[in-house]
Scaffold this active site. Structure first.
Site, short mmCIF file in Angstrom:
data_model
loop_
_atom_site.label_atom_id
_atom_site.label_comp_id
_atom_site.label_asym_id
_atom_site.label_seq_id
_atom_site.Cartn_x
_atom_site.Cartn_y
_atom_site.Cartn_z
N SER A 193 -7.47 -1.30 -6.75
CA SER A 193 -6.93 -2.16 -5.71
C SER A 193 -7.07 -1.55 -4.32
CB SER A 193 -5.46 -2.48 -5.99
OG SER A 193 -4.69 -1.30 -6.09
N GLU A 253 -4.95 -7.80 -2.12
CA GLU A 253 -4.34 -8.41 -3.30
C GLU A 253 -4.18 -9.92 -3.17
OE1 GLU A 253 -0.44 -7.85 -6.26
OE2 GLU A 253 -0.71 -6.54 -4.52
N HIS A 306 2.81 -3.72 -14.92
CA HIS A 306 2.58 -2.28 -15.10
C HIS A 306 3.40 -1.82 -16.30
CE1 HIS A 306 2.24 2.00 -14.38
NE2 HIS A 306 1.33 1.75 -13.45
N ARG A 329 -6.63 -6.17 -13.96
CA ARG A 329 -7.16 -5.17 -13.03
C ARG A 329 -7.30 -3.81 -13.69
NH1 ARG A 329 -4.37 -1.57 -8.78
NH2 ARG A 329 -2.59 -1.92 -10.15
N GLU A 371 -7.09 7.41 -15.34
CA GLU A 371 -6.05 6.43 -15.61
C GLU A 371 -6.54 5.42 -16.65
OE1 GLU A 371 -4.67 4.72 -11.96
OE2 GLU A 371 -3.90 6.61 -11.19
N THR A 386 0.83 -1.21 0.00
CA THR A 386 0.00 0.00 0.00
C THR A 386 0.86 1.25 0.00
OG1 THR A 386 -1.84 -1.08 1.13
CG2 THR A 386 -1.68 1.31 1.34
N ARG A 442 -4.07 -1.94 -18.93
CA ARG A 442 -2.64 -2.18 -18.74
C ARG A 442 -2.11 -3.37 -19.52
NH1 ARG A 442 -2.28 -0.92 -12.22
NH2 ARG A 442 -2.23 1.36 -12.43
N HIS A 455 3.56 -6.29 -11.47
CA HIS A 455 2.92 -5.28 -10.65
C HIS A 455 1.85 -5.85 -9.72
CE1 HIS A 455 1.63 -1.34 -9.44
NE2 HIS A 455 0.45 -1.43 -10.04
N ALA A 513 1.84 2.57 -3.43
CA ALA A 513 0.82 2.86 -4.44
C ALA A 513 0.80 4.36 -4.73
CB ALA A 513 -0.55 2.39 -3.96
N GLN A 514 0.96 4.72 -5.99
CA GLN A 514 1.06 6.14 -6.34
C GLN A 514 -0.26 6.73 -6.81
OE1 GLN A 514 4.11 6.53 -9.32
NE2 GLN A 514 5.79 6.08 -7.92
N GLY A 515 -0.90 6.05 -7.75
CA GLY A 515 -1.97 6.68 -8.52
C GLY A 515 -3.12 7.22 -7.71
#
Length: 548
Positions: free
Chosen positions: A399, A383, A249, A394, A133, A58, A297, A359, A61-63
């Site tokens: 997530s 996950e 990713h 995904r 995204e 966690t 993705r 990823h 996680a960037q987005g």
């Protein structure tokens, strides 16, 4: 901490019997959410984490979190559109009921998270800032710290767990589930970083251990993502599904010769206008998909892999992400900008070198919509679990949403089952764990070569044989041994599923079967362990009826 309050020592190591009713394994968004929710419901909880409570998938996680909030959304956007985008990304293997249920609970989960102290970015008008995204048809991804959403969520949940006085056992890895005579869970065996074995007894266990990115040489995952929870669940008799679908990713910062965790270049960079180009400057995604650089993705990763194989301009191991048109890149994406700076790259003036990397595991321990597994007393969330939300691939930023929703549901399911007297009251027997393992470097090289983005029957068979020939039985006396044994079992289970699925679908790309085959393969494969401990496909297969 060295152990929960009231711990006593046994001959085999610490035997913690502090009256815990629930053990939560893992300290990411799902695990912390489960622990806090269970505490709110009055359960006595112990949370076990392999490193510190602040370290998890966690955190990296960037987005952001994909969610459609009724009061803050694009014109025409809706929960139904979010569901439709998720089903499309899942390539026919999502469980539509699970998708609708989890996504519908998203707005309430975000409200609870904000009440727990999480601070999201806001726009000039005072609403939560939203970006878009890959695979999303609208701007619905909320974020924190520009591109540090996971870190902010981790911070808020760790502080909330402290306020709720959740007992936390750091630097211990869960090795094995304790099982009673009927196969129900009675706790877990753990190992500390000094090699001491202990027993933590409880009638309910929630697995929230994250993913398995360390199966591969290059990944966006931290070093702790070694599939421990999935391996533990399989050994306990639980079923797993969709293991062949490992999402790569598309854009991890490329560094020559890099191994292990590499910095992620969040998909939101492409959401705000960056374009993938090859060494000659030609767009990678032109004519590949109607969503271009914001395609799902699996589509983008496959397109990059093909372009690298063609080696335009002599570059055959990466492409470039041109973000020079994004105003104030360091302000909007401070984490990515810092990683680029460390690598000597200025995103405002030059394209960023990127390549796909392992990823997210789309499959995992098979659970119900409440987080229950096929083993009584064992639950899974995040996950490590296969809820049916992701299917074969995904959708970006689903997530963290899943972890928030399913972490709470797993805790609630455990509380319900405890109150109903449905869980084990026996004292399960301790077993000193032994397992087969393959040296990690060998395993990662084999999986990267034969079971990454492009797979075929010959390569998958070679990989299975190589792992079999390299396995050795061992007593699990170190954390590294536990991790390598977990990676070995998970790799073998993944290869079993990947070899059987003779089609290309989502994140599973078969070069010898390049087309999707809905007539034969529109269902999820279920994996378990045979009596000898080998992974096998179980019958009947799990039909999903998911939307295309």
């Amino acid at each position: 901490m060295t152990g929960p309050v009231g711990a006593r020592q046994s001959k085999t190591g610490p035997d913690w019997e502090a009256g815990a009713q629930l053990v939560v394994v893992g300290s990411g968004v799902a695990g912390l959410t489960a622990a806090v929710r269970a505490t709110e419901l009055g359960l006595r909880v112990v949370l076990v984490t392999k490193t510190s409570v602040s370290e998890s998938n966690t955190r990296w996680a960037q987005g952001g979190v994909a969610v459609v909030r009724p009061e803050e959304r694009d014109p025409g956007d809706s929960v139904d559109r979010h569901v439709a985008d998720t089903l499309a990304a899942g390539a026919g293997l999502c469980d539509p009921a699970a998708v609708a249920s989890i996504i519908a609970d998203g707005p309430a989960a975000i409200s609870r998270l904000r009440q727990r102290g999480a601070r999201f970015d806001v726009s000039a008008g005072g609403q939560l800032a939203r970006t878009r995204e890959g695979g999303h048809s609208a701007f619905r991804v909320i974020h924190a710290g520009g591109d540090a959403t996971g870190a902010e969520i981790q911070r808020a949940l760790v502080e909330d767990a402290a306020e709720h006085r959740v007992t936390i056992l750091e630097r211990h890895v869960a090795i094995d589930a304790l099982l009673d005579d009927g196969g129900a869970v009675g706790g877990v065996t753990v190992l500390d970083d000094h090699g001491r074995v202990g027993v933590l007894r409880a009638p309910a266990v929630v697995l929230a251990t994250g993913g398995l990115g360390q199966l591969y040489q290059v990944t966006s995952n931290p070093d702790i993502a070694t599939g421990d929870g999935l391996a533990l669940a399989l050994q306990a008799g639980a079923q797993a599904a969709d293991l062949e679908f490992v999402q790569f990713h598309p854009t991890v910062l490329y560094r020559p010769g890099a191994r292990g965790r590499c910095p992620l270049v969040t998909e939101a960079v492409r959401g705000e206008g960056a374009v993938l180009v090859d060494a000659t400057g030609a767009p990678v995604m032109a004519g590949v998909h109607e969503l271009g650089d914001l395609a799902p993705r699996d589509v983008v990763s496959s397109a990059i892999t093909r372009r690298m194989a063609e080696a335009p301009g002599g570059v055959d191991d990466h492409v470039f992400l041109d973000a020079t048109g994004i105003a104030d890149f360091p302000g909007r994406f401070p984490t990515v900008a810092a990683f680029c700076r460390q690598a000597g790259i200025d995103p405002a003036r030059e394209p960023i070198p990127v390549a796909p990397a392992a990823h997210f595991a789309c499959g995992g321990v098979l659970t119900s919509a409440a987080g229950r597994t096929s083993v009584r007393g064992l639950y899974a969330a995040g996950e490590v679990a296969r809820t049916g939300l992701h299917g074969a691939n995904r959708l970006a930023s689903n997530s963290l949403l899943e972890g928030l929703v399913m972490g709470a549901r797993a805790a609630e399911a455990a509380a319900i089952d405890l109150a109903a007297g449905q869980l084990s009251a026996q004292q399960a027997e301790f077993r000193r764990p032994r397992a087969n393992l393959v040296p990690r470097d060998r395993l990662q090289r084999v999986m990267t070569r034969y079971a990454a983005i492009g797979r075929d029957a010959a390569g998958l068979a070679d990989a299975a044989q190589m792992l079999s020939e390299s396995m050795r039985p061992a007593e699990l006396t170190t954390v590294r041994d536990v991790e390598d044994a977990a990676l070995t079992l998970v790799a073998r289970a993944l290869l079993t599923a990947a070899a059987a699925r003779t089609e290309t679908r989502g994140a599973h790309v078969r070069t010898d079967f390049p087309h999707r085959d809905d007539q034969r393969w529109r269902y999820s494969q279920v994996v378990g362990l045979a009596g000898d401990g080998d992974p096998v496909l179980l019958e009947p297969a799990l039909a999903t009826g998911g939307a295309a």
